[in-house]
Scaffold this motif. Structure first.
Motif, PDB file in Angstrom:
ATOM      1  N   GLY A   9      93.071  46.530  80.296  1.00 42.81           N
ATOM      2  CA  GLY A   9      93.191  46.264  78.935  1.00 42.81           C
ATOM      3  C   GLY A   9      92.710  47.619  78.123  1.00 42.81           C
ATOM      4  O   GLY A   9      92.122  48.402  78.555  1.00 42.81           O
ATOM      5  N   ILE A  10      93.598  48.083  76.988  1.00 43.51           N
ATOM      6  CA  ILE A  10      93.081  49.055  76.252  1.00 43.51           C
ATOM      7  C   ILE A  10      93.164  48.758  74.340  1.00 43.51           C
ATOM      8  O   ILE A  10      93.352  47.727  74.250  1.00 43.51           O
ATOM      9  CB  ILE A  10      94.039  50.425  76.447  1.00 43.51           C
ATOM     10  CG1 ILE A  10      95.616  50.058  76.032  1.00 43.51           C
ATOM     11  CG2 ILE A  10      94.090  50.793  77.687  1.00 43.51           C
ATOM     12  CD1 ILE A  10      96.749  50.906  76.250  1.00 43.51           C
ATOM     13  N   GLY A  11      92.371  49.495  74.043  1.00 43.90           N
ATOM     14  CA  GLY A  11      92.445  49.467  72.571  1.00 43.90           C
ATOM     15  C   GLY A  11      91.969  50.836  71.699  1.00 43.90           C
ATOM     16  O   GLY A  11      91.185  51.554  72.112  1.00 43.90           O
ATOM     17  N   GLY A  61      86.033  48.789  72.114  1.00 41.72           N
ATOM     18  CA  GLY A  61      85.650  48.299  73.574  1.00 41.72           C
ATOM     19  C   GLY A  61      85.974  46.726  73.291  1.00 41.72           C
ATOM     20  O   GLY A  61      86.450  46.296  74.232  1.00 41.72           O
ATOM     21  N   LYS A  62      85.968  46.180  72.244  1.00 40.79           N
ATOM     22  CA  LYS A  62      85.877  44.644  72.275  1.00 40.79           C
ATOM     23  C   LYS A  62      87.518  44.004  72.304  1.00 40.79           C
ATOM     24  O   LYS A  62      88.033  43.521  73.046  1.00 40.79           O
ATOM     25  CB  LYS A  62      85.602  44.254  70.907  1.00 40.79           C
ATOM     26  CG  LYS A  62      83.839  43.886  70.691  1.00 40.79           C
ATOM     27  CD  LYS A  62      83.970  43.304  69.204  1.00 40.79           C
ATOM     28  CE  LYS A  62      82.270  42.834  68.909  1.00 40.79           C
ATOM     29  NZ  LYS A  62      82.073  42.690  67.676  1.00 40.79           N
ATOM     30  N   LYS A  63      88.395  45.244  71.739  1.00 42.96           N
ATOM     31  CA  LYS A  63      89.806  45.245  71.744  1.00 42.96           C
ATOM     32  C   LYS A  63      90.250  45.187  73.303  1.00 42.96           C
ATOM     33  O   LYS A  63      90.983  44.372  73.724  1.00 42.96           O
ATOM     34  CB  LYS A  63      90.654  46.076  71.097  1.00 42.96           C
ATOM     35  CG  LYS A  63      90.320  45.695  69.382  1.00 42.96           C
ATOM     36  CD  LYS A  63      91.135  46.763  68.573  1.00 42.96           C
ATOM     37  CE  LYS A  63      91.068  46.370  67.085  1.00 42.96           C
ATOM     38  NZ  LYS A  63      91.278  47.596  66.324  1.00 42.96           N
ATOM     39  N   ALA A  64      89.794  46.231  73.957  1.00 43.27           N
ATOM     40  CA  ALA A  64      90.164  46.474  75.447  1.00 43.27           C
ATOM     41  C   ALA A  64      89.724  45.292  76.059  1.00 43.27           C
ATOM     42  O   ALA A  64      90.387  44.934  76.994  1.00 43.27           O
ATOM     43  CB  ALA A  64      89.600  47.883  76.077  1.00 43.27           C
ATOM     44  N   ALA A  99      75.727  45.470  71.727  1.00 46.28           N
ATOM     45  CA  ALA A  99      76.596  44.706  70.834  1.00 46.28           C
ATOM     46  C   ALA A  99      77.587  43.636  71.541  1.00 46.28           C
ATOM     47  O   ALA A  99      78.121  42.809  70.865  1.00 46.28           O
ATOM     48  CB  ALA A  99      77.334  45.933  69.862  1.00 46.28           C
ATOM     49  N   ILE A 100      78.274  44.174  72.518  1.00 46.39           N
ATOM     50  CA  ILE A 100      79.127  43.282  73.166  1.00 46.39           C
ATOM     51  C   ILE A 100      78.580  42.257  74.307  1.00 46.39           C
ATOM     52  O   ILE A 100      79.173  41.520  74.872  1.00 46.39           O
ATOM     53  CB  ILE A 100      80.110  44.098  73.928  1.00 46.39           C
ATOM     54  CG1 ILE A 100      79.757  44.937  74.957  1.00 46.39           C
ATOM     55  CG2 ILE A 100      81.112  45.024  72.848  1.00 46.39           C
ATOM     56  CD1 ILE A 100      81.138  45.608  75.796  1.00 46.39           C
TER      57      ILE A 100
END
Ligand code: ACO
Length: 332
Positions: A9-11, A61-64, A99-100
């Motif tokens: 995954g990437i973001g 980071g959340k998107k990836a 945070a994640i």
């Protein structure tokens, strides 16, 4: 045993506030024409108020992570490529971890300036291939707008803020998405791009000199260094990947200057359509520029997956990093 790696995954994330070249010409002796002609840059996104590089990194980071489908608790390492996080410590990686909810991750930052994402890929690849880790999140986030002297037209106009992230895991098929990584450094050219740390001696000893802590750059020397050395470094990495240059679909260079990107395109004989550039919109976002460029190009359809790509970055150090990768469908 060769453990194949998957780019799962990437973001990316950039601040909402946009500054155009015309905006800058109101505070500096510069012009849209000069900046566009010399660099290709038209605008940049910058942090405003109390926004931080860490917040941008968390969002990227959340998107990836979401794209990868991996549970944050399964992340073994978070590597942040960040030259200007919120604190020197705790590290940007630790702040992103909290945070994640990646409670089981070990976290650290690396300093390789604009080559940071590729250095992160090289380190993460070694951890996964050695069996030390299975899931690694790399986050590149930089707030260069807070490190430049906004009265210095030779540096300030070149940069913007942004973050990009890549989630790596062990492949569930035999495909290895990271075919080769080649990292280089030339510390003897460290004076080409510098940013000093602040700090004063203990008051009862002789005082140290007060330093200018803004980014200082000799743009001409950086330019010459990159166009002279980078193509050979890229060719070495391609050779290690087992692919031929002509078999690789896309070139995704660090977004520092459109003239450098075009010089690479010509030297490596790539079609303009297959060279990814978004410097017009974001300027130089340091380590974040490559993951922002890949994610945006996949989302807009400019990069068609599945495909192969050369990612190549350069920056202060001097550091240089190149990776030959495969990009699967559905990662962005
Ligand atoms: N607006 C108007 N005039 C300007 C500006 C500006 N923003 N900046 C410089 N000038 C002037 C200079 O003062 C100079 O004027 P002079 O001839 O009267 O002395 C003239 O423009 C030419 O300046 P140069 O520095 O020679 O311009 P050049 O064509 O070399 O372009 C640039 C400068 C864009 C910085 C180019 O050298 C470059 O892109 N270099 C590579 C930078 C790079 O890739 N950096 C990566 C950093 S990433 C990291 O690790 C942080």
């Amino acid at each position: 045993m060769n453990i194949p790696i998957k780019i799962a995954g990437i973001g990316f994330n950039v601040p909402k506030t946009v500054i155009t070249n015309d905006d800058l010409s109101k505070i500096l002796d510069t012009s849209d024409e000069w900046i566009k002609t010399r660099t290709g840059i038209e605008k940049r996104h910058v942090l405003s108020g109390n926004e931080t590089a860490v917040q941008m990194g968390i969002e990227a980071g959340k998107k990836a992570l979401l794209k990868s489908g991996i549970n944050p608790k399964e992340i073994d390492y978070i590597i942040a490529a960040a030259s200007f996080g919120t604190h020197i410590y705790p590290s940007t990686a630790c702040e992103i971890q909290a945070a994640i909810g990646a409670d089981n991750a070990a976290c650290f930052d690396i300093t390789a300036a604009c080559s940071g994402l590729i250095y992160g890929l090289g380190i993460a690849r070694a951890f996964i291939k050695s069996g030390t880790a299975k899931n690694i999140l790399i986050v590149a986030t930089d707030a260069v707008s807070r490190c430049v002297d906004w009265t210095d037209r030779t540096t300030s106009v070149l940069f913007g803020d942004g973050a990009g992230a890549v989630m790596l895991t062990v492949s569930d098929d035999d495909q290895d998405d990271i075919l080769a990584v080649e990292l280089k450094a030339d510390g003897k050219y460290g004076n080409f791009i510098q940013m000093a740390t602040p700090g004063k001696n203990c008051p009862i000893v002789e005082q140290n000199e007060e330093k200018n802590t803004f980014v200082k750059m000799n743009g001409k020397e950086v330019y010459k260094y990159v166009v002279t050395k980078l193509p050979t470094y890229i060719e070495e990495c391609v050779e290690k990947s087992g692919l031929k240059l002509s078999e690789i679909d896309y070139l995704v260079p660090h977004q520092a200057n459109l003239r450098i990107i075009e010089a690479l395109e010509q030297r490596l004989d790539f079609d303009a359509d297959h060279v990814i550039s978004n410097i017009q919109e974001y300027a130089n976002t340091s380590a974040a520029s490559i993951p922002i460029a890949i994610t945006e190009a996949i989302q807009s359809g400019k990069i068609k997956t599945p495909c192969s790509a050369i990612l190549t970055g350069f920056g202060a150090g001097m550091t240089v990093g190149t990776a030959v990768v495969r990009l699967r469908e559905g990662i962005a």
